[in-house]
Design a protein around this motif. Structure first.
Motif, PDB file in Angstrom:
ATOM      1  N   ALA A   1       3.629 -12.853  27.078  1.00 16.45           N
ATOM      2  CA  ALA A   1       4.858 -13.210  26.343  1.00 16.45           C
ATOM      3  C   ALA A   1       5.046 -14.726  26.319  1.00 16.45           C
ATOM      4  O   ALA A   1       5.505 -15.294  25.327  1.00 16.45           O
ATOM      5  CB  ALA A   1       6.059 -12.537  26.986  1.00 16.45           C
TER       6      ALA A   1
ATOM      7  N   GLY B   1       9.584 -12.124  18.578  1.00 13.99           N
ATOM      8  CA  GLY B   1       8.461 -11.717  19.419  1.00 13.99           C
ATOM      9  C   GLY B   1       7.583 -12.864  19.895  1.00 13.99           C
ATOM     10  O   GLY B   1       6.573 -12.640  20.547  1.00 13.99           O
ATOM     11  N   CYS B   2       7.976 -14.115  19.599  1.00 11.60           N
ATOM     12  CA  CYS B   2       7.106 -15.249  19.970  1.00 11.60           C
ATOM     13  C   CYS B   2       7.282 -15.669  21.428  1.00 11.60           C
ATOM     14  O   CYS B   2       6.533 -16.492  21.929  1.00 11.60           O
ATOM     15  CB  CYS B   2       7.351 -16.437  19.038  1.00 11.60           C
ATOM     16  SG  CYS B   2       8.876 -17.317  19.393  1.00 11.60           S
ATOM     17  N   GLY B   3       8.306 -15.129  22.100  1.00 12.90           N
ATOM     18  CA  GLY B   3       8.459 -15.453  23.520  1.00 12.90           C
ATOM     19  C   GLY B   3       9.664 -16.328  23.836  1.00 12.90           C
ATOM     20  O   GLY B   3       9.799 -16.806  24.963  1.00 12.90           O
ATOM     21  N   LYS B   4      10.575 -16.512  22.876  1.00 13.30           N
ATOM     22  CA  LYS B   4      11.743 -17.369  23.113  1.00 13.30           C
ATOM     23  C   LYS B   4      12.622 -16.804  24.228  1.00 13.30           C
ATOM     24  O   LYS B   4      12.983 -17.508  25.163  1.00 13.30           O
ATOM     25  CB  LYS B   4      12.616 -17.472  21.843  1.00 13.30           C
ATOM     26  CG  LYS B   4      11.915 -17.944  20.617  1.00 13.30           C
ATOM     27  CD  LYS B   4      12.845 -17.943  19.406  1.00 13.30           C
ATOM     28  CE  LYS B   4      13.319 -16.576  18.954  1.00 13.30           C
ATOM     29  NZ  LYS B   4      12.296 -15.742  18.321  1.00 13.30           N
ATOM     30  N   SER B   5      12.964 -15.517  24.094  1.00 19.15           N
ATOM     31  CA  SER B   5      13.885 -14.928  25.072  1.00 19.15           C
ATOM     32  C   SER B   5      13.251 -14.881  26.450  1.00 19.15           C
ATOM     33  O   SER B   5      13.925 -15.133  27.456  1.00 19.15           O
ATOM     34  CB  SER B   5      14.287 -13.511  24.658  1.00 19.15           C
ATOM     35  OG  SER B   5      15.022 -13.574  23.467  1.00 19.15           O
ATOM     36  N   THR B   6      11.948 -14.578  26.501  1.00 18.65           N
ATOM     37  CA  THR B   6      11.289 -14.525  27.804  1.00 18.65           C
ATOM     38  C   THR B   6      11.299 -15.909  28.450  1.00 18.65           C
ATOM     39  O   THR B   6      11.553 -16.046  29.653  1.00 18.65           O
ATOM     40  CB  THR B   6       9.846 -13.996  27.656  1.00 18.65           C
ATOM     41  OG1 THR B   6       9.897 -12.774  26.919  1.00 18.65           O
ATOM     42  CG2 THR B   6       9.218 -13.737  29.004  1.00 18.65           C
TER      43      THR B   6
HETATM   44  P1  ADP Z   1      11.493 -13.389  21.113  1.00 19.57           P
HETATM   45  O1  ADP Z   1      12.667 -13.679  21.973  1.00 19.57           O
HETATM   46  O2  ADP Z   1      10.840 -14.625  20.598  1.00 19.57           O
HETATM   47  O3  ADP Z   1      11.773 -12.397  20.024  1.00 19.57           O
HETATM   48  P2  ADP Z   1      10.459 -12.063  23.481  1.00 19.57           P
HETATM   49  O4  ADP Z   1      10.434 -13.125  24.496  1.00 19.57           O
HETATM   50  O5  ADP Z   1      11.596 -11.089  23.507  1.00 19.57           O
HETATM   51  O6  ADP Z   1      10.341 -12.728  22.036  1.00 19.57           O
HETATM   52  O7  ADP Z   1       9.105 -11.223  23.561  1.00 19.57           O
HETATM   53  C1  ADP Z   1       7.829 -11.821  23.600  1.00 19.57           C
HETATM   54  C2  ADP Z   1       6.781 -10.733  23.741  1.00 19.57           C
HETATM   55  O8  ADP Z   1       6.870 -10.133  25.025  1.00 19.57           O
HETATM   56  C3  ADP Z   1       6.923  -9.595  22.745  1.00 19.57           C
HETATM   57  O9  ADP Z   1       5.630  -9.156  22.386  1.00 19.57           O
HETATM   58  C4  ADP Z   1       7.649  -8.528  23.546  1.00 19.57           C
HETATM   59  O10 ADP Z   1       7.332  -7.248  23.053  1.00 19.57           O
HETATM   60  C5  ADP Z   1       7.081  -8.747  24.940  1.00 19.57           C
HETATM   61  N1  ADP Z   1       8.054  -8.368  25.992  1.00 19.57           N
HETATM   62  C6  ADP Z   1       9.248  -8.978  26.231  1.00 19.57           C
HETATM   63  N2  ADP Z   1       9.870  -8.387  27.287  1.00 19.57           N
HETATM   64  C7  ADP Z   1       9.051  -7.391  27.718  1.00 19.57           C
HETATM   65  C8  ADP Z   1       9.134  -6.406  28.779  1.00 19.57           C
HETATM   66  N3  ADP Z   1      10.179  -6.352  29.605  1.00 19.57           N
HETATM   67  N4  ADP Z   1       8.084  -5.552  28.906  1.00 19.57           N
HETATM   68  C9  ADP Z   1       7.023  -5.611  28.082  1.00 19.57           C
HETATM   69  N5  ADP Z   1       6.880  -6.499  27.074  1.00 19.57           N
HETATM   70  C10 ADP Z   1       7.886  -7.382  26.881  1.00 19.57           C
END
Ligand code: ADP
Length: 394
Positions: free
Chosen positions: A18, A39-44
């Motif tokens: 992520a 899905g680019c990883g901003k929230s993570t």
């Molecule tokens: P964004 O905020 O840019 O939309 P995320 O950070 O939410 O992106 O997600 C980045 C990637 O990590 C995505 O492919 C998402 O499916 C994956 N992902 C995020 N959280 C989890 C989790 N708890 N378990 C598995 N995969 C995750």
């Protein structure tokens, strides 16, 4: 106030990476937007800063402290999320002061901070309202006030305006900028909306597939995008991309319809190298206006396709090769080029015309590595120089 630093942060979920080796250095008091497609990883990335996620590798620092393994409550942060959860049975005052009351903050101090926070987000006179008596924008402001009263070193906001209607979103953008000015606090803000990022931030961090692509002030990302991804993501409508090849005397598009003269050596490119020319719609002009440009290209014959009047401008879809089939998946196939012109421009559909590009606004990218090679192709043995050479040959 505090700086926020990510060092080589990686977050993997099984086979998904992520966040991939993220390095971020956010200064004390800075307003930085993390922007990129879903899905680019901003929230993570944000969650690793907040402490809601522990990174697989790397470290997180807030101020002078390493906080990688600290729980959220010990990090000096306040968070505002897209889905605001106000307590429905509490009025605005109680919602804003909830966290302070939990920590047994003295009543006088609570009063003072609630007053200050509600002033900042302009909720004066609404402190005794219940959440169901308020609009979405007002409820969002309560959520922000609740974050403010905690007097955090860093605000983390994850798409806080996503659920608001378009008009309110624009209004709240201005409010957040004002809030930043007034509080002088570090703000990290996640959004997929590049316009939101452009208007609010000191710097934008553009992320794709978990990787940081560029972190720079909005106008630097706009005028000097580091690569094809940033060039295509920042700016609406998107930059035109014209694939082609370097020749002995410059650039020729794959459909042979666009030529741009320059001396390859002066740009550090070599003949036969695959390159992509980028040009924004506002930097394409009807050839009659070439005189107004210091550095126009040679006229390019085009046929107008579809017109989109926007009120303050018209988007004109041009085809450099009208006989080629238009492939919606691949606008370059028919040499599609988008031009933005003044609303009163006398242009109609299916019209043959000529356009020029502003050479000072042409971007050159290496097609293979996708990295920017050059921003602006002027004084580099361009059209004018070539013409002079050709004339002297005669
Ligand atoms: P964004 O905020 O840019 O939309 P995320 O950070 O939410 O992106 O997600 C980045 C990637 O990590 C995505 O492919 C998402 O499916 C994956 N992902 C995020 N959280 C989890 C989790 N708890 N378990 C598995 N995969 C995750």
């Amino acid at each position: 106030m505090a700086s926020v630093t990510l060092k080589n942060v990686v977050k993997r979920y099984d086979d998904v990476t992520a966040v991939d080796d993220m390095n971020l250095d956010i200064k004390d008091g800075e307003f930085v937007c993390l922007v990129g497609p879903s899905g680019c990883g901003k929230s993570t990335t944000m969650e690793t800063i907040a402490g809601l996620t522990i990174p697989t590798e790397g470290s997180v620092h807030i101020g002078n402290r390493e906080v990688t393994n600290l729980p959220p409550k010990d990090r000096g942060i306040s968070m505002v999320f897209q889905n605001i959860a106000l307590f429905p049975h509490m009025d605005v005052y109680d919602n804003i002061s909830f966290g302070l009351r939990l920590r047994n903050t003295p009543k006088d101090e609570i009063d003072k901070r609630v007053q200050m926070a509600s002033d900042v987000v302009q909720l004066e006179g609404m402190l005794d309202r219940m959440p169901d008596e308020m609009s979405g924008g007002q409820r969002q402001r309560v959520a922000i006030a609740r974050a403010i009263v905690r007097e955090p070193d860093v605000f983390l906001m994850d798409e806080p305006l996503a659920n608001l209607d378009a008009k309110l979103r624009v209004h709240m953008r201005t409010e957040l900028q004002r809030l930043h000015k007034e509080l002088d606090t570090t703000i990290i803000y996640v959004t997929h909306d590049q316009a939101e990022a452009m208007t609010m931030s000191d710097r934008i961090a553009v992320i794709d597939s978990g990787e940081l692509q560029q972190i720079d002030p909005p106008l630097v990302c706009y005028n000097e995008p580091a690569n094809l991804f940033v060039a295509g993501f920042i700016g609406s409508p998107s930059m035109n991309f014209v694939p082609g090849v370097v020749t002995a005397t410059g650039f020729t598009s794959d459909n042979d319809k666009i030529e741009i003269d320059f001396d390859p050596a002066s740009l550090g490119v070599t003949p036969d190298q695959r390159v992509t020319v980028g040009i924004r719609p506002e930097d394409v002009y009807p050839a009659e206006q070439a005189d107004e440009l210091a550095n126009p290209t040679k006229p390019i014959p085009v046929t107008t396709d579809v017109l989109e009047p926007m009120g303050d401008e018209i988007f004109v879809y041009l085809l450099t090769d009208k006989d080629a089939e238009v492939d919606l998946e691949d606008p370059n196939a028919a040499g599609q080029l988008l031009m933005s012109v003044e609303p009163d421009s006398p242009i109609s559909e299916d019209q043959e015309m000529e356009v020029v590009l502003d050479r000072s606004k042409i971007h050159l990218f290496d097609t293979e590595t996708e990295q920017a090679l050059q921003h602006g192709i002027v004084d580099l043995g361009g059209d004018a120089a070539t013409t002079t050479e050709a004339e002297s040959d005669d």
